[in-house]
Every structure is written in structure tokens, then in C-alpha cells.
Design a protein around this motif. Structure first.
Motif, PDB file in Angstrom:
ATOM      1  N   ALA A  79       0.839  -1.206   0.000  1.00 19.13           N
ATOM      2  CA  ALA A  79       0.000   0.000   0.000  1.00 19.13           C
ATOM      3  C   ALA A  79       0.867   1.246   0.000  1.00 19.13           C
ATOM      4  CB  ALA A  79      -0.906  -0.010   1.224  1.00 19.13           C
TER       5      ALA A  79
ATOM      6  N   LEU B  97       9.941 -16.253   9.835  1.00 21.44           N
ATOM      7  CA  LEU B  97       9.090 -15.057   9.761  1.00 21.44           C
ATOM      8  C   LEU B  97       9.686 -14.009   8.822  1.00 21.44           C
ATOM      9  CD1 LEU B  97       6.555 -13.670  10.883  1.00 21.44           C
ATOM     10  CD2 LEU B  97       7.970 -12.768  12.728  1.00 21.44           C
TER      11      LEU B  97
ATOM     12  N   GLY C  65       7.910 -12.689   5.394  1.00 19.53           N
ATOM     13  CA  GLY C  65       7.719 -11.270   5.083  1.00 19.53           C
ATOM     14  C   GLY C  65       8.244 -10.938   3.693  1.00 19.53           C
TER      15      GLY C  65
ATOM     16  N   GLU D  84      18.472  -8.873   6.832  1.00 17.71           N
ATOM     17  CA  GLU D  84      17.919 -10.034   7.535  1.00 17.71           C
ATOM     18  C   GLU D  84      18.718 -11.295   7.207  1.00 17.71           C
ATOM     19  OE1 GLU D  84      13.470  -8.045   7.212  1.00 17.71           O
ATOM     20  OE2 GLU D  84      13.930  -9.815   6.027  1.00 17.71           O
TER      21      GLU D  84
ATOM     22  N   PRO E  45       8.399  -1.062   7.958  1.00 18.52           N
ATOM     23  CA  PRO E  45       8.588  -2.187   8.887  1.00 18.52           C
ATOM     24  C   PRO E  45      10.027  -2.249   9.408  1.00 18.52           C
ATOM     25  CG  PRO E  45       8.479  -2.984   6.622  1.00 18.52           C
ATOM     26  CD  PRO E  45       8.244  -1.507   6.565  1.00 18.52           C
ATOM     27  N   THR E  46      10.186  -2.679  10.654  1.00 20.90           N
ATOM     28  CA  THR E  46      11.545  -2.892  11.167  1.00 20.90           C
ATOM     29  C   THR E  46      12.158  -4.095  10.449  1.00 20.90           C
ATOM     30  OG1 THR E  46      10.600  -4.218  12.939  1.00 20.90           O
ATOM     31  CG2 THR E  46      11.104  -1.923  13.455  1.00 20.90           C
ATOM     32  N   TYR E  47      11.368  -5.177  10.378  1.00 21.33           N
ATOM     33  CA  TYR E  47      11.761  -6.380   9.625  1.00 21.33           C
ATOM     34  C   TYR E  47      10.621  -6.670   8.654  1.00 21.33           C
ATOM     35  CZ  TYR E  47      15.673  -7.214  12.736  1.00 21.33           C
ATOM     36  OH  TYR E  47      16.858  -7.082  13.417  1.00 21.33           O
ATOM     37  N   THR E  48      10.914  -7.278   7.493  1.00 24.37           N
ATOM     38  CA  THR E  48       9.859  -7.432   6.482  1.00 24.37           C
ATOM     39  C   THR E  48       8.697  -8.280   6.988  1.00 24.37           C
ATOM     40  OG1 THR E  48      11.271  -9.111   5.505  1.00 24.37           O
ATOM     41  CG2 THR E  48      11.046  -7.086   4.297  1.00 24.37           C
ATOM     42  N   GLY E  49       8.978  -9.233   7.881  1.00 28.19           N
ATOM     43  CA  GLY E  49       7.898 -10.088   8.362  1.00 28.19           C
ATOM     44  C   GLY E  49       7.268  -9.574   9.643  1.00 28.19           C
TER      45      GLY E  49
ATOM     46  N   PRO F 226       5.104  -8.802  12.354  1.00 22.83           N
ATOM     47  CA  PRO F 226       3.660  -9.029  12.437  1.00 22.83           C
ATOM     48  C   PRO F 226       2.933  -7.871  13.111  1.00 22.83           C
ATOM     49  CG  PRO F 226       4.805 -10.348  14.087  1.00 22.83           C
ATOM     50  CD  PRO F 226       5.854  -9.569  13.353  1.00 22.83           C
TER      51      PRO F 226
ATOM     52  N   ALA G 222       0.208  -4.510  11.097  1.00 23.04           N
ATOM     53  CA  ALA G 222      -1.241  -4.308  11.019  1.00 23.04           C
ATOM     54  C   ALA G 222      -1.751  -3.613  12.276  1.00 23.04           C
ATOM     55  CB  ALA G 222      -1.951  -5.655  10.833  1.00 23.04           C
ATOM     56  N   THR G 223      -1.161  -3.970  13.429  1.00 18.01           N
ATOM     57  CA  THR G 223      -1.562  -3.329  14.676  1.00 18.01           C
ATOM     58  C   THR G 223      -1.151  -1.855  14.673  1.00 18.01           C
ATOM     59  OG1 THR G 223      -1.073  -5.433  15.701  1.00 18.01           O
ATOM     60  CG2 THR G 223      -1.512  -3.610  17.175  1.00 18.01           C
TER      61      THR G 223
ATOM     62  N   ARG H 210      -0.804   0.001  12.122  1.00 20.17           N
ATOM     63  CA  ARG H 210      -1.683   0.709  11.207  1.00 20.17           C
ATOM     64  C   ARG H 210      -3.033   0.994  11.863  1.00 20.17           C
ATOM     65  NH1 ARG H 210      -3.483  -3.079   7.264  1.00 20.17           N
ATOM     66  NH2 ARG H 210      -5.203  -3.234   8.715  1.00 20.17           N
ATOM     67  N   ASP H 211      -3.608  -0.015  12.517  1.00 19.00           N
ATOM     68  CA  ASP H 211      -4.907   0.178  13.153  1.00 19.00           C
ATOM     69  C   ASP H 211      -4.824   1.184  14.298  1.00 19.00           C
ATOM     70  OD1 ASP H 211      -5.888  -1.565  11.367  1.00 19.00           O
ATOM     71  OD2 ASP H 211      -6.286  -3.199  12.763  1.00 19.00           O
TER      72      ASP H 211
ATOM     73  N   HIS I 220      -7.032   4.554  14.551  1.00 18.75           N
ATOM     74  CA  HIS I 220      -7.941   4.809  15.678  1.00 18.75           C
ATOM     75  C   HIS I 220      -7.582   6.085  16.419  1.00 18.75           C
ATOM     76  CE1 HIS I 220      -8.773   0.236  15.593  1.00 18.75           C
ATOM     77  NE2 HIS I 220      -9.664   0.895  14.887  1.00 18.75           N
TER      78      HIS I 220
ATOM     79  N   VAL J 108      -2.916   4.759   5.855  1.00 21.37           N
ATOM     80  CA  VAL J 108      -1.569   4.417   6.306  1.00 21.37           C
ATOM     81  C   VAL J 108      -0.843   3.759   5.141  1.00 21.37           C
ATOM     82  CG1 VAL J 108      -0.194   3.114   7.951  1.00 21.37           C
ATOM     83  CG2 VAL J 108      -2.334   4.166   8.688  1.00 21.37           C
ATOM     84  N   ARG J 109       0.296   4.328   4.793  1.00 19.54           N
ATOM     85  CA  ARG J 109       1.070   3.780   3.668  1.00 19.54           C
ATOM     86  C   ARG J 109       2.345   3.134   4.176  1.00 19.54           C
ATOM     87  NH1 ARG J 109       0.307   8.946  -0.331  1.00 19.54           N
ATOM     88  NH2 ARG J 109      -1.954   8.703  -0.533  1.00 19.54           N
ATOM     89  N   VAL J 110       2.782   2.137   3.415  1.00 18.29           N
ATOM     90  CA  VAL J 110       4.013   1.426   3.763  1.00 18.29           C
ATOM     91  C   VAL J 110       5.156   1.991   2.930  1.00 18.29           C
ATOM     92  CG1 VAL J 110       5.138  -0.827   3.842  1.00 18.29           C
ATOM     93  CG2 VAL J 110       2.684  -0.642   4.259  1.00 18.29           C
ATOM     94  N   VAL J 111       6.236   2.343   3.587  1.00 13.76           N
ATOM     95  CA  VAL J 111       7.425   2.824   2.881  1.00 13.76           C
ATOM     96  C   VAL J 111       8.502   1.759   3.022  1.00 13.76           C
ATOM     97  CG1 VAL J 111       9.126   4.668   2.714  1.00 13.76           C
ATOM     98  CG2 VAL J 111       6.831   5.167   3.542  1.00 13.76           C
TER      99      VAL J 111
END
Lengths: 301, 170
Positions: free
Chosen positions: A31, A85, A89, A182, B51-55, B57, B60-61, B63-64, B68, B80-83
Motif C-alpha cells: 500500500a 518469519l 515477510g 535479515e 517495517p523494522t523487519y519485512t515479516g 507481524p 497491522a496493529t 496501522r490500526d 484509531h 496508512v502507507r508502507v514505505v
């Protein structure tokens, strides 16, 4: 969901997403990222290339995930899960990139299915649609096996992505720049364990050598360039994996020398993964990975 | 105060879900907050995170939480955009963030290594000049390069014997 109790959940999901720990609607992981394909680049080729890089990460991640709760101690269990993980990602971004470059790669789903493109690619393609190398799909063995597999995999992927940082495709360049950081941790973790097992007990060394002999023949496929890789390398978008071979050999020789282990003298095994030809062990892996998603093709997760 | 400044202030207060002693701004994952005017004339707050790391998790939190908090502060439309570029570096953790990490008993990352060409292999033990966040002793032992979250390593202090987490250089 399309089953009987679906309506209850539909009602819940339709409400305020604040009630969910992670919210709902996991939209595009790209996005806001500029996904314009560089001029002169064939969209289908770019998508196929992203599938190769993404599937390597996805399938390796799946095999590492199978280690969860099975490692010799808690720290290494967490390490393997962390590495899985990171790769997941990377896979997510690359599969999303593939779908954005050429929506034609997406498998068919029921009308109105909320499954995002990267999930559709991961969970709804058949085995022959996957482009990962066979090294990633080989069944797990003992701890020495995962150490050797990860050393071979991460060393090659790191060398490839180091080069891909210069890609003319801004998404691939960004994913590569991030992944290199990574993968350095992954490779060095495997390298240190290789050394530890080689210099440990007679039994740990025996297991390490057995794993090395068994996995070494899968290496050739990592450097055998697919026509798409060559074409995109010429366009400045991709990397010819053959060009990374010497760098990979230099790193592996360093590990082998420090460990007092000779380079295995074994004949290479045929590849085929890049063309969708996989080993007999790939089907069961996919079945386990895909079964829940396939049972609910209109499911929202 | 402009809408953009107000939105930035709200977004900068949102905390990291996994290391709640840090705000997203202190962690360096909040890259920009802008207000854009849409074709329908409405204003949309656009928050960019990396993201700090690509995976990771927690994306999403994050962003939400941003959506909010900004909604609550009177910004009904939030994107919210991902850079991805440039990739996050632990060097981006602010001084205030480093102080907060230390205060919470975590070891603060040193400078990240920069490499343009091939990344050199490290086969020996990873050497970091760090001190136990509890007793300050430099006598520490690396337990694992991978911890409870992707961004942390596990250590033990060999003086006070307490385990602690180190935020990794990346």
C-alpha cells in the motif's frame, strides 16, 4: 465464509474493526509503494521473476516453520521461527509484487472472495505453479540438516539480493535492501552452528557431514539461470544467479575451512523447480500449507 | 497549529505494540505524516510507516492504532502507507527512544554496519560493546541472536546473572 455459521462472523467482521486484536482487512502489503513497472520491462517476466524469489522464501519459510517446537532448545526454536518469519515477510512482498505486475498470475477464486493477491498465490496455486528451487522443499531432517540447508540457502540468497539492490525496479530494489540485512543474520547463524557441529562431538560431526553430502547436490540448481532471470538481468531488473556463484563459493569455503570440512565431492542433482517441476515431497508440503485456506476460498483471516 | 502539525503530533504519540515504552516516532518507523486533499474536497491524513523487519507481524496493529488514534483526534479519514525505501535501521531510534529502552531494562543498539558490496561473514562470536541494563557490567554473554521479537537478541549478564534483551543493530 460460505458455510452455515458464516453469517455470524460476517456480522462481526462488518462492524467496528477496533474489536479485533489485529483489526480486519489486511490490505495490500505494498500500500502506497510505487509499483510502476520500469519502461521496456515485460510485465509477465517481472511477475514470473518475483514468483521465483518469493516462492523460494515462502517454501523455505514453510519448512522452517515445521521446526517450531522441535528444535534442540528454546533459543534455537525461536531463532528458526524468527528466520521463517523474515522469509515469510519477504515472500509476502514479492508475491504481492508479482500480482501487481501481472494479475494474470493469480489463480481463480470465487467472485467476491476477500483473499488478498499474495494469499491467493500462496494458497491456491498447484505444485506446478510454484517456481522455488528444490533445496527449499526437501523434507526436514535432523538439526544438522536445517543448519546446512539454511547455510546453502541463505548464502546464495544473500549474494543474489546484494546484487538486486541495484535493480531498476524500485520495489525489488527496496525488498532486496531490506532482505540483505535479515539474510546476513540467517547466514551467520547457520555458519556458526555449522562450525559448532563440525567441532563438537563425533556424533554431531557425523550428522553434519551426512547432511552436507545430502544437500550439496541441490546447489547447482541455485545457479542455473532460467531464461526469465537472464532476460531481466539484461534489462537491469533481475540478477543472473550464475554471477553470484563465485561469491557463494568463497563464503562456503570460508565456513568449510574454519570447520575443517572438505568440500563434498558429489554429483549435482537435476533442478526443475524454476519450471514448476518439483520433487515428490512437495505435494504433501503444499497440502499442509494450503488445506485450511482452500477449505474456505471466500474466508477472511 | 495546522491540521498537518496536529495530526503529526497525534501520530507521534502512538506506541509500538511490541515495545510499548517506545512511540512509533521514537522507534523510527513513522516516516511522515501529511494531509492530502482528495478530489471530493475532503482532507485525508496520510501516515507513512516502514517495517523494522519485512515479516514484522506488528505492522497491522501499528496501522490500526494510527487510524484509531487519529480518528479519535478528529481526523475521520486516515490512510496508512508502507514505505520500503530506505529500509529501517536501528540507527533511527531516537535519543529519547534509547533512554526509554534502557529505562525498561533493554540494551540499546550500537551503530548498524553499513555495507554496499558483499556482506562479510561473521563466524566467531558476535562482539558488541554493551553493558547489562540492570547492573551495568560489561561481562555479558550472547545467548541467541534471535529473541522474542525479530528485532531483539538474548543476552545474559555473567555478573548479576540476569537475562536481558538487546535491540539488534540492523
Amino acid at each position: 465464509m460460505s458455510d452455515d455459521h458464516g453469517s455470524i462472523f460476517d456480522g462481526l467482521i462488518g462492524g467496528d474493526s477496533a474489536q479485533w486484536a489485529f483489526g480486519t482487512g489486511f490490505e495490500d502489503p505494498l500500500a502506497g509503494v510505487d509499483t510502476t513497472v520500469p519502461g521496456g520491462v515485460d510485465h509477465a517476466e517481472l511477475a514470473a521473476y518475483c514468483l521465483m524469489l518469493g516462492d523460494d522464501a515462502l517454501i523455505m519459510s514453510q519448512r522452517l516453520t515445521e521446526w517450531c517446537s522441535r528444535a534442540p532448545d528454546l533459543e534455537e526454536d525461536i531463532a528458526l521461527a524468527n528466520i521463517a518469519l523474515d522469509l515469510l515477510g519477504q515472500a509476502r512482498l514479492l508475491l504481492a509484487r508479482a500480482a501487481a505486475a501481472d494479475p494474470g498470475v493469480l489463480p481463480a477464486l470465487p467472485d467476491g472472495s476477500p483473499v488478498p493477491p499474495e494469499d491467493a498465490l500462496a494458497f491456491f496455486r498447484g505444485a506446478d505453479g510454484f517456481r522455488n528451487v528444490r533445496l527449499a522443499e526437501v523434507p526436514n531432517g535432523d538439526f544438522a540438516h536445517v543448519v546446512v540447508r539454511l547455510l546453502l540457502f541463505a548464502t546464495a540468497r544473500l549474494a543474489l539480493l546484494e546484487r538486486l539492490r541495484a535493480s531498476a525496479d524500485s520495489v525489488l530494489a527496496a525488498v532486496a535492501a531490506k532482505s540483505v540485512k535479515e539474510l546476513t543474520y540467517h547466514r551467520d547463524w547457520a555458519g556458526r552452528w555449522f562450525l559448532t557441529l563440525a567441532q563438537g562431538t563425533e556424533e554431531s560431526r557425523r550428522r553434519l557431514l551426512a547432511a552436507l553430502g545430502g544437500l550439496w547436490p541441490f546447489q547447482d540448481e541455485l545457479f542455473a539461470a532460467h531464461p526469465v532471470e537472464l532476460s531481466l538481468a539484461r534489462a537491469g531488473v533481475g540478477v543472473d544467479p550464475g554471477a553470484a556463484r563465485d561469491d557463494v563459493a568463497a563464503v562456503l569455503d570460508q565456513v568449510l575451512a574454519a570447520s575443517g570440512v572438505a568440500r563434498p565431492d558429489v554429483a549435482p542433482l537435476p533442478g526443475g523447480g524454476r519450471h514448476g517441476t518439483h520433487t515428490g515431497d512437495f505435494g504433501p508440503l503444499l497440502a499442509e500449507m494450503q488445506v485450511v485456506a482452500r477449505a474456505h476460498p471466500s474466508g477472511r483471516w | 497549529m495546522s491540521a498537518r502539525e496536529r495530526a503529526s503530533e497525534v501520530a507521534a504519540q502512538v506506541r509500538d505494540p511490541e515495545m510499548p515504552m517506545l512511540t512509533l516516532a521514537d522507534l523510527g518507523v513513522l516516516r511522515a505524516v501529511d494531509v492530502e486533499r482528495k478530489p471530493d474536497g475532503g482532507e485525508v491524513v496520510v501516515a507513512s510507516i516502514t517495517p523494522t523487519y519485512t515479516g514484522c507481524p506488528a505492522m497491522a496493529t501499528m496501522r490500526d492504532d494510527l487510524v484509531h488514534r487519529l480518528n479519535d483526534a478528529g481526523f475521520p479519514r486516515v490512510e496508512v502507507r508502507v514505505v520500503l525505501d530506505p529500509p529501517w535501521s536501528s540507527d533511527w531510534i531516537s535519543e529519547r527512544g534509547r533512554a526509554a529502552l534502557h529505562e525498561a531494562g533493554l540494551s540499546v543498539p550500537g551503530p548498524a554496519r553499513r555495507a554496499a558490496g558483499p556482506v562479510a561473514l561473521t563466524l566467531g562470536p558476535v562482539r558488541r560493546a554493551l553493558a547489562c541494563p540492570r547492573c551495568g557490567s560489561a561481562a555479558t554473554r550472547l545467548v541467541s541472536e534471535f529473541g522474542a521479537t525479530a528485532c531483539k537478541a538474548l543476552y545474559t549478564c555473567t555478573d548479576c546473572l540476569e537475562p536481558f534483551e538487546h535491540v539488534k543493530e540492523i
